[in-house]
Scaffold this motif. Structure first.
Motif, PDB file in Angstrom:
ATOM      1  N   THR A 434       6.107   3.051 -10.578  1.00  0.00           N
ATOM      2  CA  THR A 434       5.539   2.499  -9.431  1.00  0.00           C
ATOM      3  C   THR A 434       4.695   1.271  -9.897  1.00  0.00           C
ATOM      4  N   GLU A 437       6.813  -1.596 -11.561  1.00  0.00           N
ATOM      5  CA  GLU A 437       7.870  -2.322 -10.508  1.00  0.00           C
ATOM      6  C   GLU A 437       7.244  -2.640  -9.103  1.00  0.00           C
ATOM      7  N   THR A 438       6.125  -1.973  -9.129  1.00  0.00           N
ATOM      8  CA  THR A 438       5.864  -2.463  -7.319  1.00  0.00           C
ATOM      9  C   THR A 438       4.529  -3.113  -7.460  1.00  0.00           C
ATOM     10  N   THR A 439       4.455  -4.409  -6.771  1.00  0.00           N
ATOM     11  CA  THR A 439       3.080  -4.961  -6.751  1.00  0.00           C
ATOM     12  C   THR A 439       2.305  -4.612  -5.663  1.00  0.00           C
ATOM     13  N   GLY A 456      -3.047  -0.483  -9.479  1.00  0.00           N
ATOM     14  CA  GLY A 456      -1.398  -1.067  -9.861  1.00  0.00           C
ATOM     15  C   GLY A 456      -1.589  -2.253 -10.810  1.00  0.00           C
TER      16      GLY A 456
END
Length: 756
Positions: A434, A437-439, A456
């Motif tokens: 996560t 890969e996830t903004t 993040g």
């Protein structure tokens, strides 16, 4: 040293330890001045939720932990953090002793001290100019205030629900009181809650509940609310129950001048707060019994884990004061999670993994392995319910992220060192993915509005598109260096889980720091530094000795290109090649000191002094730098070279004493030189690491002449987790006054460069 003599010495250490109260060596005021921001109040156990201590005001100086050595005390509150920066947090559930009739509880009730505060592990004492003596003790979720008022006075205690630690920096990070309620029950005890927000992690409204009881029924008790301070009188409420957004609280008066106040706290409800209070500090509990319990807990769980043969009081005070300071936060809130129901452990007050992942969490793992596993599980469970693991977390809210997603480094470190237990590593890797890969949604932080500082990797779009980070994002270069290390963490876990495609992907991404390397950037006879890079691929001209403001809006965060250019710790072989080989690499480390770039109080450079170990025959320079850094520490109030940063600074000096340095996310430990002739580290489950040294001393004869690891001659400047920690082990040093070329073996691995 003969095996027989070593056995005799270790037996002697064990005998002394059984009789020693290690808390006698702890100065709880270590690091409370000079920017250390340590909390000196009562923390009854490692990671306890309740942190009871004074709140001091002194002009416009921020009291990050509540404490300042000078100024007026304006309350004693139940919750604090230790060694944090940015802006204060907590200082809530407060009360203040006052003599005589309180006509306006919103007025300034603060008092000067009559003498300097006194404290030891589990105990705090403040003497006020009004001749009121305040003594404090606590349990994990409750606190005990023991007030001694002057004879023939009218004792009063003012409970202020609206009390928070303020900030005067003008950055928009100050805390706010939103609303609250308090009710006085017929038996004289009170319950209520307060709602607060902001602070260093910019959290929205959060609630804390409280339950307070006295050792005598108050003569009078009344609630109040109002909007003023010294100008608008508070309105007293005859119903003994108030709520609202105005400042509010309650005033209690007593006949007996010896007043004991017990308070429980909870994130869940006032019922839970009362249950904590009645369970942990029953009415018959004495203050001394709580002090004794705290002392025993700290001795058993932390302080006795490192034992030495030293009788030098100065060294022992530094050792045990640092151990104590390292374990004050995070806070164990298991069972106190207001966000979701879960059977998993839960920890908050994580400040911050950016600070602690380099040296704190590796030592946390060694000294508190059971709790450390719980902490890893908590990070993963936060991802399950909040969507991202925290890089920092306070008041049950993620934020703020200063660089990378460093929970990835912490999980990788735990994984490669065999931490399993009840950890769901499939979920752990998914949490790391996560981050990779996830903004995260932009939380519009005014100091860094380009992307999320909540959690993040906010600059992920550039990272994925270009393989580097453009100036469209703040802290572009320092984030890129950290994202590389984060992706290396994913590689380590993916490889261990047999995910070969993912492992290859993140190994390649872990090399992206190289895309910021401009070989034509020069400084002080050196070429090649990490610099900003535009979307079209061109480099931006950069003075490697400058980082602008070195803060949220700049290309580099809290350090300059010289330091960040040495931070690819998973890819040192490539770094050496880029710099120009061994001689230039050694000279570049030297220049960090010659040019006065290195700052021992700043985490990005923590590992730089020990990179000499990556050059054959140069380990002695790491030892020299280690000893120089050790001179910057002591057990006094100004004994830390920088902000404690939740114990990161204390963990640094502890590794110097041990004579090793961890490389987080790898199983490698760089060898330095131990301080003591004998040291035993309790690893749990009957295992230990025993470290001995002969022929030298800490101050003048500290260079390693030879080393045996587990009884065998050792010629490498590093050991692995498996060598000395996984099953315990021995390290026997011979020291001397001059360097010796004993490191003729293989160099530490550079895994991202292809070393097996």
């Amino acid at each position: 040293m003969s095996t027989c003599l070593a056995a005799i010495l270790l037996t002697a250490i064990a005998s002394v330890t059984a009789e020693t109260d290690f808390t006698q060596y702890v100065n709880v005021f270590q690091g409370t001045t000079g920017g250390g921001n340590r909390f000196p109040g009562v923390v009854a156990a490692p990671f306890a939720m309740a942190k009871l201590g004074p709140d001091v005001q002194s002009g416009t100086t921020d009291a990050y932990s509540g404490y300042l050595p000078s100024g007026n005390i304006w309350g004693f509150s139940m919750m604090h953090e230790s060694g944090t920066g940015g802006a204060p947090k907590y200082g809530v559930v407060s009360q203040m002793p006052v003599i005589g009739n309180v006509s306006n509880p919103l007025a300034d009730l603060s008092q000067e001290r009559a003498s300097a505060d006194q404290a030891k592990v589990g105990y705090y004492k403040a003497s006020l100019k009004t001749d009121v003596v305040v003594e404090l003790a606590a349990s994990e979720h409750a606190g005990l205030y023991q007030y001694t008022f002057p004879k023939a006075s009218t004792p009063c205690v003012v409970v202020d629900v609206s009390h928070v630690l303020p900030s005067f920096r003008g950055l928009g990070w100050e805390q706010h009181y939103s609303k609250g309620n308090i009710s006085i029950l017929p038996d004289g005890h009170y319950e209520g809650s307060g709602t607060y927000n902001n602070g260093w992690n910019l959290s929205p409204d959060w609630n804390i509940y409280f339950c307070g009881k006295f050792n005598q029924k108050p003569s009078t008790s009344k609630t109040f609310k109002g909007t003023g301070t010294g100008t608008t009188l508070a309105s007293y409420d005859t119903t003994n129950s108030v709520s609202g957004t105005e400042r509010l609280g309650a005033v209690f008066s007593f006949k007996d001048t010896n007043v004991t106040s017990r308070v429980g706290i909870s994130y869940i409800s006032s019922v839970n707060a009362c249950q904590h209070l009645d369970k942990e500090i029953p009415a018959t509990t004495s203050l001394q019994s709580l002090v004794d319990r705290a002392r025993s807990t700290w001795n058993t769980r932390v302080l006795s884990k490192i034992q030495t043969s030293s009788t030098n009081a100065t060294d022992l005070q530094l050792l045990y004061s640092s151990l104590f300071g390292m374990f004050l936060i995070p806070s164990n809130l298991t069972g106190e999670n207001p966000g979701w129901t879960s059977s998993e452990p839960y920890y908050s007050d994580v400040f911050t993994l950016w600070d602690t992942h380099r040296s704190h969490t590796p030592l946390f793992h060694i000294l508190e392995p059971v709790v450390y596993e719980e902490f890893i599980r908590s990070l993963i469970d936060i991802w399950r319910h909040d969507g991202f693991m925290p890089d920092a977390r306070s008041s049950n809210y993620n934020g703020r992220v200063q660089g990378g997603s460093n929970a990835d480094n912490v999980l990788a470190d735990a994984y490669v060192k065999g931490v399993r237990g009840a950890i769901n590593w499939a979920d752990g890797f998914s949490a790391m993915v996560t981050d990779a890969e996830t903004t995260p949604p932009n939380n519009h932080d005014p100091k860094a509005p380009d992307s999320s500082t909540k959690e993040g990797r906010g600059a992920l779009p550039d990272w994925i598109k270009y393989g580097y980070i453009t100036p469209a994002f703040t802290r572009a270069v320092s984030r890129a260096v950290e994202y590389s290390a984060n992706d290396f963490g994913l590689y380590q876990v993916a490889k261990g889980l047999g995910k070969s495609a993912e492992a290859q992907k993140y190994l390649e991404r872990s090399r992206n720091w190289r895309n910021h390397w401009n070989p034509d950037c020069t400084s002080n006879n050196h070429s090649g530094f990490v610099v900003p890079r535009r979307a079209n691929g061109s480099f931006i001209e950069q003075d490697p000795l400058s980082c602008g403001g070195c803060y949220w809006g700049d290309a580099y965060y809290e350090d300059n290109p010289w330091v960040y250019s040495m931070n690819a710790l998973h890819d040192v072989a490539t770094l050496k090649k880029y710099i120009g080989g061994d001689a230039k690499f050694v000279d570049r480390i030297n220049k960090l000191f010659d040019l006065k770039i290195f700052n021992a109080g700043n985490e990005p450079g923590f590992t730089s002094p020990y990179l000499y170990n990556f050059v054959s025959g140069m380990q002695h320079m790491s030892v020299k730098r280690s000893r120089d850094i050790g001179k910057l520490y002591n057990s006094g109030t100004g004994g830390l070279p920088g902000n404690s940063d939740a114990g990161a600074m204390e963990s640094n000096i502890l590794w110097q004493m041990i004579g090793l340095w961890p490389l987080t996310g790898q199983t490698t430990f760089l060898i330095l030189s131990p301080w003591f002739s004998q040291m035993t580290i309790d690893l749990g489950s009957g295992k230990s690491l025993k470290i001995s040294s002969t022929g030298g001393n800490k101050d003048t004869a500290f260079y390693v002449q030879s080393l045996q690891v587990n009884g065998k001659a050792w010629d490498k400047a590093w050991v692995t987790w498996q060598d000395v920690f996984a099953n315990g082990g021995t390290m026997d040093f011979v020291l001397g006054p001059s360097p010796a070329n004993w490191t003729t073996g293989e160099l530490p691995p550079s895994l991202a460069a292809g070393d097996a």
